[in-house]
Design an enzyme around this catalytic site. Sequence first.
Site, mmCIF file in Angstrom:
data_model
loop_
_atom_site.group_PDB
_atom_site.id
_atom_site.type_symbol
_atom_site.label_atom_id
_atom_site.label_comp_id
_atom_site.label_asym_id
_atom_site.label_seq_id
_atom_site.Cartn_x
_atom_site.Cartn_y
_atom_site.Cartn_z
ATOM 1 N N ALA A 14 -36.984 -26.274 2.038
ATOM 2 C CA ALA A 14 -38.113 -25.333 2.056
ATOM 3 C C ALA A 14 -38.168 -24.554 0.736
ATOM 4 C CB ALA A 14 -37.959 -24.375 3.240
ATOM 5 N N CYS A 129 -33.280 -13.108 1.220
ATOM 6 C CA CYS A 129 -34.740 -12.934 1.191
ATOM 7 C C CYS A 129 -35.187 -11.539 1.633
ATOM 8 C CB CYS A 129 -35.398 -14.001 2.052
ATOM 9 S SG CYS A 129 -34.579 -14.275 3.623
ATOM 10 N N GLY A 160 -37.531 -18.876 7.320
ATOM 11 C CA GLY A 160 -36.341 -18.261 6.741
ATOM 12 C C GLY A 160 -35.098 -19.081 7.053
ATOM 13 N N HIS A 242 -41.821 -12.727 5.685
ATOM 14 C CA HIS A 242 -41.099 -11.725 6.467
ATOM 15 C C HIS A 242 -41.839 -10.382 6.390
ATOM 16 C CE1 HIS A 242 -37.891 -14.511 6.781
ATOM 17 N NE2 HIS A 242 -36.953 -13.924 6.075
HETATM 18 N N1 NAP Z 1 -35.628 -20.339 3.693
HETATM 19 C C1 NAP Z 1 -35.616 -19.160 3.130
HETATM 20 O O1 NAP Z 1 -36.525 -18.344 3.352
HETATM 21 C C2 NAP Z 1 -34.516 -18.756 2.198
HETATM 22 C C3 NAP Z 1 -34.646 -17.536 1.538
HETATM 23 C C4 NAP Z 1 -33.636 -17.135 0.657
HETATM 24 C C5 NAP Z 1 -32.558 -17.933 0.455
HETATM 25 N N2 NAP Z 1 -32.451 -19.128 1.129
HETATM 26 C C6 NAP Z 1 -31.275 -19.951 0.843
HETATM 27 O O2 NAP Z 1 -31.708 -21.065 0.095
HETATM 28 C C7 NAP Z 1 -30.908 -22.204 0.397
HETATM 29 C C8 NAP Z 1 -31.812 -23.345 0.865
HETATM 30 O O3 NAP Z 1 -32.511 -22.916 2.001
HETATM 31 P P1 NAP Z 1 -33.739 -23.729 2.606
HETATM 32 O O4 NAP Z 1 -34.416 -22.762 3.494
HETATM 33 O O5 NAP Z 1 -34.515 -24.404 1.538
HETATM 34 O O6 NAP Z 1 -32.969 -24.814 3.490
HETATM 35 P P2 NAP Z 1 -33.459 -26.274 3.923
HETATM 36 O O7 NAP Z 1 -34.923 -26.333 4.056
HETATM 37 O O8 NAP Z 1 -32.618 -26.606 5.094
HETATM 38 O O9 NAP Z 1 -33.013 -27.186 2.676
HETATM 39 C C9 NAP Z 1 -31.679 -27.434 2.365
HETATM 40 C C10 NAP Z 1 -31.620 -28.339 1.167
HETATM 41 O O10 NAP Z 1 -30.258 -28.575 0.845
HETATM 42 C C11 NAP Z 1 -30.075 -29.993 0.708
HETATM 43 N N3 NAP Z 1 -28.697 -30.397 0.977
HETATM 44 C C12 NAP Z 1 -28.044 -30.383 2.152
HETATM 45 N N4 NAP Z 1 -26.797 -30.877 1.998
HETATM 46 C C13 NAP Z 1 -26.683 -31.224 0.692
HETATM 47 C C14 NAP Z 1 -25.654 -31.808 -0.082
HETATM 48 N N5 NAP Z 1 -24.480 -32.119 0.458
HETATM 49 N N6 NAP Z 1 -25.892 -32.040 -1.389
HETATM 50 C C15 NAP Z 1 -27.070 -31.723 -1.965
HETATM 51 N N7 NAP Z 1 -28.086 -31.165 -1.268
HETATM 52 C C16 NAP Z 1 -27.886 -30.925 0.043
HETATM 53 C C17 NAP Z 1 -31.048 -30.563 1.699
HETATM 54 O O11 NAP Z 1 -31.243 -31.949 1.440
HETATM 55 P P3 NAP Z 1 -31.697 -32.991 2.613
HETATM 56 O O12 NAP Z 1 -33.177 -32.818 2.771
HETATM 57 O O13 NAP Z 1 -31.321 -34.306 2.049
HETATM 58 O O14 NAP Z 1 -30.922 -32.609 3.848
HETATM 59 C C18 NAP Z 1 -32.262 -29.699 1.412
HETATM 60 O O15 NAP Z 1 -32.891 -30.154 0.231
HETATM 61 C C19 NAP Z 1 -29.896 -21.726 1.427
HETATM 62 O O16 NAP Z 1 -28.724 -21.350 0.748
HETATM 63 C C20 NAP Z 1 -30.566 -20.522 2.045
HETATM 64 O O17 NAP Z 1 -29.646 -19.609 2.573
HETATM 65 C C21 NAP Z 1 -33.412 -19.560 1.974
#
Ligand code: NAP
Length: 339
Positions: A14, A129, A160, A242
Site C-alpha cells: 500500500a 502514520c 493503515g 486517519h
Molecule cells: N499502511 C500505512 O498506512 C502505513 C503508514 C505508515 C507506515 N507504514 C509502514 O510501512 C511499511 C509497509 O506497510 P504497507 O501498509 O505498505 O504494507 P503492505 O501493503 O502489507 O505491503 C508490504 C510490502 O512489503 C513486501 N514484503 C513482504 N515481505 C518481504 C520480503 N521478505 N522482502 C521484500 N519485501 C517484502 C510486500 O511484498 P509482497 O506483495 O510480495 O508480499 C509488500 O510490497 C510497514 O513497515 C508499515 O508499518 C504503513
Amino acid sequence: VRSFSVAVIGATGAVGQEILRLLLVRRFPLKELRLFASAKSRGRRIRFGSEELPVREVSKQALEGVDFVLLSAGKERAKVYAPEAVREGAVVIDNSSAFRYEPEVPLIVPEVNLGDLDKHQGIVANPNCTTALLAVALWPLHKSARVRRLIVATYQAASGAGARGLEELHRQVGAYVRGLPPETQVFRHPIAFNVFSHDSPISSDGFNEEERKVALELRKIFHEPDLGVCATCVRVPVFRAHSEAVVVETERKLSVEEARRLLAQAPGVRLVDDPKTNTFPMPVHASGRLEVLVGRLREDPSHPSSLAFFLCGDQLLKGAAWNAVQILEHLAGILPQKS
Ligand SMILES: NC(=O)c1ccc[n+]([C@@H]2O[C@H](COP(=O)([O-])OP(=O)(O)OC[C@H]3O[C@@H](n4cnc5c(N)ncnc54)[C@H](OP(=O)(O)O)[C@@H]3O)[C@@H](O)[C@H]2O)c1
C-alpha cells in the site's frame, strides 16, 4: 542535474505503490529504479510511467550501487535489509518502527525537524502514520505557545494495516451486503460497520503499541522528552485517511483566532474550519491529498489554556509515502516544490 539510483523495497504494498506514484509525479531525477518485494511477487511487473519494471527479491548484489533505498516492508525485514543497504553505500529511509527509537537515527517530519536529518549515519526513520499527521498540525501551535500536554483519540483507516487491511474491509462490506458473516483474516475483529481498539499488543500500563508510538515519537521529533501524551488509538471502517480528535494544553494561552492564523500559515496544513456550513476535515476529502486537514478549533472550557481540534490526513501519503519522498528530496538536495 544529478540523477540517482533508487530502490523501493515493498514496492507492491500500500505504501510502496504511493511511493512509486510520488516519484513519478514529483519527477524525481532517477538514473535507475529497482523494485523489490517478497518471493510471492517474483515475476510481477509494475508500470512506472511508460515503463514496465520487474519486481525482484532483495539480495546484496541487487542493492549494489543504489544511492537511496525507500524501505516499506515491515519491521523485521527492515532490520535485515537496512544494514545491508547501508553497507552497500546507500542511504535508507525506513517506514517501519525498527529504528525510530535509536538515538543515532533521525526520526523526521520535514515540516518540523529537518535539521535532525544532518546527523544520519545511513538510516533515516519515517514516523508512525498517526504521529506524522499529528506532528504537522501540532508544531505551529507548539512553536508559538509550547504544548505541555495533549490528549488524542484516533479514528484509523483500514489501509493503515496495509493492502490486506484495505482488501479485508472491501470483502467484509461485500459480505455484509449479501447477508454473509464477516471473515476476519487481517484484523482480529470485524472491520466493516465496527469500531475497535487498535489491534496491537497492550503493555502493562494499559496502552497499546500504537498509542505508545505516538507518545515516544512526538517527544523525539519535538525534542520535548517531557511532553505529556495520552492517546487512544481506534480502528474505524474507513478505507483511507486517519482522523484524530486532539486536545492540547499550552504554556501560553492560545485563542482560537490565533491558532487558526498559525495553522493557516503552517506548511503542510490546510485549514478546513467552517462552522456555518459544518464543514470540517473528513477522510473523503483528505484521501489523496498531501496536506493534513485541520479544523473544529475551539477553546476547551475545562481548562484555562487548552484548545481542541480535529484533523484528517492521508496516512498512506503524509503518514508514510509523502513524508519519505520529502526526506528523499531533501537528501538528494532537490528543493521541495510547492505541491
Ligand atoms: N499502511 C500505512 O498506512 C502505513 C503508514 C505508515 C507506515 N507504514 C509502514 O510501512 C511499511 C509497509 O506497510 P504497507 O501498509 O505498505 O504494507 P503492505 O501493503 O502489507 O505491503 C508490504 C510490502 O512489503 C513486501 N514484503 C513482504 N515481505 C518481504 C520480503 N521478505 N522482502 C521484500 N519485501 C517484502 C510486500 O511484498 P509482497 O506483495 O510480495 O508480499 C509488500 O510490497 C510497514 O513497515 C508499515 O508499518 C504503513
